[in-house]
Design a protein around this motif. Structure first.
Motif: not given
Ligand SMILES: [Cu+2]
Length: 316
Positions: A199-201, A234-240, A242-247
């Motif tokens: 799940i991402h957002s 950005r991705c606003s759903e904690l997804c793993g 490297w979630h914070g780099a998903m932008y």
């Molecule tokens: Cu994500």
């Protein structure tokens, strides 16, 4: 007000000042001042800005809620401050909690209930209406949106979340897939949001768009860009990890620039597009695909040796 006090000893005897009126006037002046100052200096900068129809709608809603909330807050503070100053024990008045007037005041209680009822019911109605206006309010509406555009020129863009990046497919331009999110000014965009893994957002901040990206689901959100410029995605759903780099950074360009970009990108990526699965609203990732992605192994999906794009398996 309910807590009347006698004039302090030594003071000239006279009628009790109209505390209610005083409080009302102080409250009114401060409330109007606070709302006007807010709207003049803070309101125009309220996030997420006015880069799209849905962003502007969110900023307006926020301002309306603040303009309604400030007088409530000021009402509490003014009453508290007035009571502390006027009815403090040191002034020698009567017992502040004693006497008949401390037991109740029908006028105050009736208006109290009436005013709060009107405010709360208005907010409930307003909030419900604004959940779908404008254009679905930038929130995702699932596969069958409640709000749908009346415009015939709706551009579909698919946002695909995967650990840990976004890719975007443009179905009206041959279904090419790119890391760049480019959208045309003044065109209603239909984001079809999905995921290949967890799940991402999708959060296109300045566009005021936020949509869950779920595997096996198509989640639809609309917006119409109203200003040129860049916006953050950005991705606003904690997804793993490297979630914070998903932008990434998206761009609003003119309709003509968009046409030129999309046409050129379509041609430039034609070879890659041929290797992709056909455009669909959801995809089933290939367990053996490159990096767990959805690129199909067209030769032998069970082989650890990946072969992409071969239309006919050898020897068959
Ligand atoms: Cu994500």
């Amino acid at each position: 007000m309910s807590a009347a006090s006698e004039a302090p000893a030594g003071a000239p005897q006279g009628a009790e000042p109209r505390h209610g009126l005083r409080i009302l006037v102080i409250w009114l002046v401060l409330s109007v001042l606070a709302d006007v100052l807010w709207l003049a200096f803070v309101g125009p900068h309220v996030p997420p800005g006015r880069m799209s129809s849905t962003a502007g709608g969110a900023a307006t809603d926020f301002n309306i809620l603040i303009v309604m909330a400030l007088p409530v807050l000021i009402g509490i503070w003014v009453y508290l401050a007035y009571a502390l100053v006027t009815w403090r024990d040191g002034r020698g008045g009567p017992d502040p909690v004693g006497g008949e007037k401390a037991r109740g005041n029908t006028t105050i209680e009736t208006s109290w209930i009436a005013i709060t009822t009107v405010v709360v019911l208005f907010l409930a109605g307003f909030g419900t209406y604004e959940l779908v206006q404008p254009e679905g309010a930038g929130g995702a509406q699932g596969p069958n949106p409640i709000w749908t555009p009346t415009s015939h020129t709706v551009l579909q863009i698919q946002a695909i979340g995967q650990q840990w990046k976004w890719t975007f497919r443009y179905p009206s331009f041959g279904g090419f897939e790119t890391n760049d999110l480019v959208v045309p000014l003044g065109t209603t965009i239909q984001f079809n949001v999905t995921s290949l893994d967890v799940i991402h957002s999708l959060w296109a901040y300045q566009l005021g768009v936020k949509a869950d990206a779920n595997p096996g689901q198509n989640n639809v959100a609309f917006t119409t860009p109203t200003q040129l410029g860049t916006f953050s995605v950005r991705c606003s759903e904690l997804c793993g990890i490297w979630h914070g780099a998903m932008y990434t950074t998206g761009k609003v360009v003119t309709a003509a620039q968009f046409q030129a970009w999309a046409t050129a990108t379509r041609a430039q990526l034609a070879e890659n597009t041929a290797l992709l699965p056909p455009y669909a609203l959801t995809y089933t990732p290939d367990a053996n695909g490159a990096d767990g992605s959805y690129y199909p192994d067209t030769k032998d999906p069970y082989s650890p040796v990946e072969t992409y794009g071969a239309t006919t398996p050898a020897g068959s």
